[in-house]
Design an enzyme around this catalytic site. Structure first.
Site, PDB file in Angstrom:
ATOM      1  N   ASP A 160       0.891  -0.918   0.399  1.00  0.00           N
ATOM      2  CA  ASP A 160      -0.095   0.046  -0.056  1.00  0.00           C
ATOM      3  C   ASP A 160       1.060   1.228   0.050  1.00  0.00           C
ATOM      4  O   ASP A 160       1.837   1.091   0.562  1.00  0.00           O
ATOM      5  CB  ASP A 160      -0.842  -0.309   1.243  1.00  0.00           C
ATOM      6  CG  ASP A 160      -1.950   1.496   1.560  1.00  0.00           C
ATOM      7  OD1 ASP A 160      -2.769   1.463   0.875  1.00  0.00           O
ATOM      8  OD2 ASP A 160      -1.379   2.015   1.940  1.00  0.00           O
ATOM      9  N   TYR A 177       2.601   9.871   0.725  1.00  0.00           N
ATOM     10  CA  TYR A 177       3.769   9.486   1.852  1.00  0.00           C
ATOM     11  C   TYR A 177       5.349  10.086   0.747  1.00  0.00           C
ATOM     12  O   TYR A 177       5.158   9.632  -0.604  1.00  0.00           O
ATOM     13  CB  TYR A 177       3.501   8.143   1.664  1.00  0.00           C
ATOM     14  CG  TYR A 177       2.379   7.446   2.235  1.00  0.00           C
ATOM     15  CD1 TYR A 177       1.533   8.425   3.310  1.00  0.00           C
ATOM     16  CD2 TYR A 177       2.350   6.380   1.864  1.00  0.00           C
ATOM     17  CE1 TYR A 177       0.683   7.787   3.525  1.00  0.00           C
ATOM     18  CE2 TYR A 177       1.038   5.233   2.518  1.00  0.00           C
ATOM     19  CZ  TYR A 177       0.578   6.208   3.476  1.00  0.00           C
ATOM     20  OH  TYR A 177      -0.609   5.656   3.853  1.00  0.00           O
ATOM     21  N   LYS A 210      -3.569   5.854  -3.710  1.00  0.00           N
ATOM     22  CA  LYS A 210      -4.607   6.995  -2.805  1.00  0.00           C
ATOM     23  C   LYS A 210      -4.983   8.105  -3.395  1.00  0.00           C
ATOM     24  O   LYS A 210      -4.415   8.379  -4.973  1.00  0.00           O
ATOM     25  CB  LYS A 210      -4.666   7.191  -1.676  1.00  0.00           C
ATOM     26  CG  LYS A 210      -4.424   5.917  -0.655  1.00  0.00           C
ATOM     27  CD  LYS A 210      -3.935   6.580   0.806  1.00  0.00           C
ATOM     28  CE  LYS A 210      -3.829   5.237   1.220  1.00  0.00           C
ATOM     29  NZ  LYS A 210      -2.322   4.214   1.239  1.00  0.00           N
TER      30      LYS A 210
END
Length: 338
Positions: free
Chosen positions: A54, A59, A85
């Site tokens: 993931d 990030y 995402k």
């Protein structure tokens, strides 16, 4: 439990490993991880059988996606499951103009929230470019919770339930992505999203742990009824369920309050009586729920990853869970491994 054990991902055609590799740390959150260490962790996870990864644009301002790309691009694409995402667009900028906090030495992009239909489509395509892959398997609408957005949350949530939902639903219908969902810090937000729309999955940071089981009241039963899968991250409640009830222990990103320290100390007594590491119990507990096929963990070093893998596989007797319930330290209706 074995990290490479495969489980069906809710009602979808995907199978995921029970242990997932979370990439927030390799985005250099709080402090830098060098390229070699990041690469070694991906390889160690792969060698242990982990096949669920993931990541997210947030990030490291894209750095985690870039490192994930580097680690996975020569693996057989059908051998792993990858999620990312939407909700933030990244725009290139000079490093000296970017506020990277809390990330360190991140990628040279600024981040901008965007939950519109067009913004979601753009974010999805941009992630594929950074990942260097033709598809992601699942995609989460990121950070539409009170923890992240504060007083703006109701408005942000409505924007996402319109624009981002429509975009992801179209991508799913066109089979560009196999599962769509929401990734947040609060089960209540996931519950409301599932009441609104036909989501396949959720990534819940904490909120269903050895210390918190309120999600059993409404959210997890609805997931079971609808065939929605829940990936649990933050199963240590940001620290205390790994470190124990010591001075300075963190609970949900802040110093643990007295009542939490006391409860964890009581759980540790039961752990000691059965020879069970507290962290092993925390990791394995969440996977007993039928709606939770995978636990997502992020680490900073190969040694931390190896420790998590060892905790994940540590044998836990049924009597341990029974003792927690007898002492009122775990809800009676909480499913436990067995």
């Amino acid at each position: 439990m074995h990290p490479g054990e495969k489980r069906k991902f809710g009602r979808t055609e995907l199978d995921v490993t029970t242990f997932g590799f979370g990439t927030a740390p390799v985005g250099n959150i709080f402090r830098e991880i060098d390229e070699a260490t990041a690469g070694d962790m991906f390889e160690r996870a792969w060698a242990a059988g982990v096949r669920f990864f993931d990541t997210a644009p947030m990030y490291g301002h894209g750095l985690a996606e870039l490192r994930t790309s580097h680690a996975l691009r020569w693996k057989e694409r059908d051998d792993f499951v990858l999620s990312s995402k939407v909700g933030r667009l990244l725009r290139p900028a000079r490093r000296d103009t970017i506020d990277f906090a809390p990330w360190t030495n991140a990628a040279p992009f600024t981040m901008h929230f965007d939950y519109s239909y067009d913004g979601t489509m753009r974010a999805f395509e941009d992630s594929l470019q950074r990942l260097g892959l033709e598809r992601m398997d699942m995609c989460f609408i990121h950070d539409i919770d009170v923890f992240t957005r504060g007083s703006e949350q109701p408005e942000v949530f409505e924007q996402a339930m319109d624009g981002a939902w429509r975009a992801l639903e179209r991508l799913r219908s066109e089979k560009v992505v196999k599962a769509i969902g929401v990734g947040v810090n609060e089960w209540q937000v996931c519950h409301e999203a599932l009441r609104r729309h036909d989501f396949d999955c959720f990534l819940l940071a904490g909120r269903y742990t050895l210390l918190e089981q309120d999600a059993l009241d409404a959210f997890l039963p609805l997931c079971e009824a609808r065939g929605a899968a829940v990936v649990v991250g933050g199963g240590f409640n940001s620290g205390i369920l790994a470190t124990g009830a010591k001075e300075g222990a963190k609970y949900n990103y802040a110093p643990a309050p007295r009542d939490i320290l006391e409860k964890v100390a009581k759980i540790e007594v039961v752990c000691a009586a059965h020879g069970v590491p507290l962290a092993a119990a925390a990791l394995q507990f969440v996977l007993a729920h039928p709606a939770v096929p995978s636990f997502m963990a992020g680490t900073r070093t190969v040694e931390q990853l190896d420790q998590n893998l060892a905790w994940f596989s540590h044998p836990i007797p049924a009597e341990f869970w029974a003792d927690l319930k007898r002492q009122g330290l775990l809800r009676e209706d909480a499913p436990v491994p067995g």
